[in-house]
Scaffold this active site. Structure first.
Site, PDB file in Angstrom:
ATOM      1  N   VAL A   1       0.826  -1.203   0.000  1.00  0.00           N
ATOM      2  CA  VAL A   1       0.000   0.000   0.000  1.00  0.00           C
ATOM      3  C   VAL A   1       0.862   1.255   0.000  1.00  0.00           C
ATOM      4  O   VAL A   1       0.623   2.187  -0.771  1.00  0.00           O
ATOM      5  CB  VAL A   1      -0.951  -0.003   1.211  1.00  0.00           C
ATOM      6  CG1 VAL A   1      -1.738   1.312   1.268  1.00  0.00           C
ATOM      7  CG2 VAL A   1      -1.911  -1.181   1.130  1.00  0.00           C
TER       8      VAL A   1
ATOM      9  N   GLU B   1      -3.860  -6.600  -5.286  1.00  0.00           N
ATOM     10  CA  GLU B   1      -2.486  -6.975  -5.593  1.00  0.00           C
ATOM     11  C   GLU B   1      -2.440  -7.550  -6.999  1.00  0.00           C
ATOM     12  O   GLU B   1      -3.277  -8.336  -7.400  1.00  0.00           O
ATOM     13  CB  GLU B   1      -1.973  -8.005  -4.576  1.00  0.00           C
ATOM     14  CG  GLU B   1      -1.710  -7.405  -3.212  1.00  0.00           C
ATOM     15  CD  GLU B   1      -1.023  -8.381  -2.284  1.00  0.00           C
ATOM     16  OE1 GLU B   1      -0.203  -9.194  -2.771  1.00  0.00           O
ATOM     17  OE2 GLU B   1      -1.299  -8.345  -1.078  1.00  0.00           O
TER      18      GLU B   1
ATOM     19  N   GLY C   1     -12.798 -22.341  -6.306  1.00  0.00           N
ATOM     20  CA  GLY C   1     -11.374 -22.627  -6.336  1.00  0.00           C
ATOM     21  C   GLY C   1     -10.924 -23.293  -5.056  1.00  0.00           C
ATOM     22  O   GLY C   1     -11.718 -23.953  -4.371  1.00  0.00           O
TER      23      GLY C   1
ATOM     24  N   CYS D   1      -5.146  -9.446   2.799  1.00  0.00           N
ATOM     25  CA  CYS D   1      -6.356  -8.683   3.112  1.00  0.00           C
ATOM     26  C   CYS D   1      -7.528  -9.537   3.579  1.00  0.00           C
ATOM     27  O   CYS D   1      -7.965  -9.433   4.725  1.00  0.00           O
ATOM     28  CB  CYS D   1      -6.770  -7.853   1.896  1.00  0.00           C
ATOM     29  SG  CYS D   1      -5.597  -6.555   1.471  1.00  0.00           S
TER      30      CYS D   1
END
Length: 467
Positions: free
Chosen positions: A11, A162, A267, A274
């Site tokens: 960040v 990301e 998945g 996060c």
């Protein structure tokens, strides 16, 4: 504008680089001298597409600098972004020690009116804690009440993915700013409005609200996305049982505009810095306030179990004892376009295979070095298992002679391999796909035994073709 960024993680670096890119004078500070040395030598301590090129441009233009000098950093910026880590504590709550340490330094060296911006993901009420810490330091210096040294604490949560963080910052879908409605808050609002003006020229993207609501918004956003992922993963396991195809289900429900397709893929579980910690932190915040977030507790439980689903499929196909077996792992990072291994599904999967005696050969386009570091720590008390874990330079090196291929991260280079070459390279032509990259029927036609998440398994006959 003069801006200071405290913390040079994902960040902090992205925020600093992007603000420097649009013309601000940015000072990035970190207590880790190793990071600062890398940055001053032209490197980047993380993998984020487009970030290194942007840092190279802004450094050459003299608009960004990196240092461990805390006093100089506080004196530099009228706006002080706190972008340090908030790792989960033992009870799942956010650990605010680094945030409060940054606040204490600002109070210790503040030389005028400052806007302190909480950019780190922090629980509701953190701004008040930051304010108290700074007040304490100013009081120690005999500066409390002095208009020259007044300040305002602002909440400006990040919404960066990301792997696409630079683009997300430069083309935001919203900018959330929480500011107190007082004289200092009004001064801060004007500075934040000016800072973000370049992002609002064609369309107003800024949402102003009170500080607590802004802090809550970040957690609520990540919790919703995590919920969608766990929802589909939970359904995928039922689809396996009843014989439905979760990919068809996804298309069927995602076509409803009220639902949409984003974050609706089954998945082997979410990871990263996060979603796991933010869900845990929000659940813990609820407990501390006498509430139970039943949906989010289930979201976390489903995700935890989902990381074992692929291992269960391997065990069902090959047995509990995997000694003498070798598995190729494609994808180690928690998602594509990053080298972040935090809470990555590959960690649980690889550890489970090693525990059953298997040899593992892992490959990832960018996360190899970070994976080596992480697993050296994870398996420090299991040296015999660590000896059976190898990190390969190419996907082919991982594949050749393996008893099966396990796909964990959906990197683009895995989506269209040479399947005939893949089949011939494997000792046993079997794929365990944790990201549903391929079509079951097509795999069966090529004689590849294919196991995906919530998708029908097509049985092969003795000649290796589908029935």
């Amino acid at each position: 504008m003069k801006v200071t960024i405290v913390g040079t993680g994902y960040v902090g670096l992205v925020t600093g680089a992007c603000l420097a890119e649009i013309g601000n004078d940015v000072f990035c500070v970190d207590v880790d001298p190793r990071k600062i040395e890398i940055l001053n030598n032209g490197g980047v301590p993380i993998h984020e597409p487009g970030l290194q090129e942007m840092l190279r441009r802004t450094r050459a233009a003299g608009r960004i600098q990196f240092s461990t000098d805390v006093k100089a950093s506080v004196e530099h910026g009228d706006i002080q972004f706190i972008a340090v880590g908030t790792p989960p504590d033992e009870d799942g709550s956010a650990d605010l020690q680094y945030v409060l340490a940054a606040a204490r330094n600002i109070g210790k060296y503040s030389n005028g009116f400052k806007v302190i911006v909480d950019k780190s993901t922090v629980p509701v009420g953190t701004a008040l804690q930051v304010q108290k810490v700074i007040d304490e330091e100013l009081k120690t210096r005999g500066l409390e009440g002095s208009d020259k040294h007044r300040f305002s604490v602002v909440s400006n949560p990040e919404f960066l993915k990301e792997g696409a963080a630079v683009d997300d910052f430069m083309r935001p879908d919203r900018i959330v700013i929480g500011i107190d409605d007082d004289d200092a808050g009004n001064r801060a609002r004007e500075k934040m409005k000016r800072l973000y003006a370049p992002f609002n020229r064609n369309h107003e993207r800024t949402l102003y609200m009170d500080v607590r609501s802004a802090e809550f918004t970040k957690y609520a956003a990540n919790a919703m996305l995590a919920t969608r992922i766990s929802f589909m993963n939970d359904l995928s396991n039922l689809a396996d049982t009843v014989g439905a195809d979760i990919e068809s289900v996804r298309r069927g429900i995602g076509s409803d505009p009220r639902i949409g397709y984003h974050f609706l893929y089954a998945g082997c579980g979410y990871g990263g810095s996060c979603f796991p910690k933010d869900v845990q932190a929000l659940v813990q915040t609820a407990r501390e306030n006498g509430h139970t977030l039943r949906i989010l507790e289930a979201v976390e439980a489903v995700n935890n179990d989902q990381k074992e689903v692929l291992v269960n499929k391997i065990v069902k196909r090959m047995g509990e004892d995997l000694r003498g077996r070798t598995f190729a792992i494609w994808g180690l990072a928690f998602k594509p376009n990053t080298d972040d291994m935090r809470e990555a599904s590959s960690r649980r999967i690889i550890e489970a295979l090693l525990r059953r005696g298997a040899t593992v050969r892992g490959y990832d386009p960018v996360a190899r070095d970070e994976a080596e570091r992480v697993f050296a720590l994870d398996l420090a008390d299991r040296p015999e298992d660590l000896k059976r874990l190898h990190f390969m330079k190419t996907q082919q090196d991982a594949l050749t002679g393996a008893d099966g291929l396990v796909i964990v991260t959906e990197w683009k280079e895995f989506k269209s391999p040479d399947f005939w070459h893949l089949k011939s390279a494997l000792k046993t032509p079997v794929i365990f796909d944790g990201r549903n990259l391929y079509e079951p029927e097509a795999m069966a036609e090529m004689g590849i035994d294919y196991f995906a998440i919530g998708r029908p398994h097509v049985e092969l006959d003795r000649n290796g073709s589908s029935n």
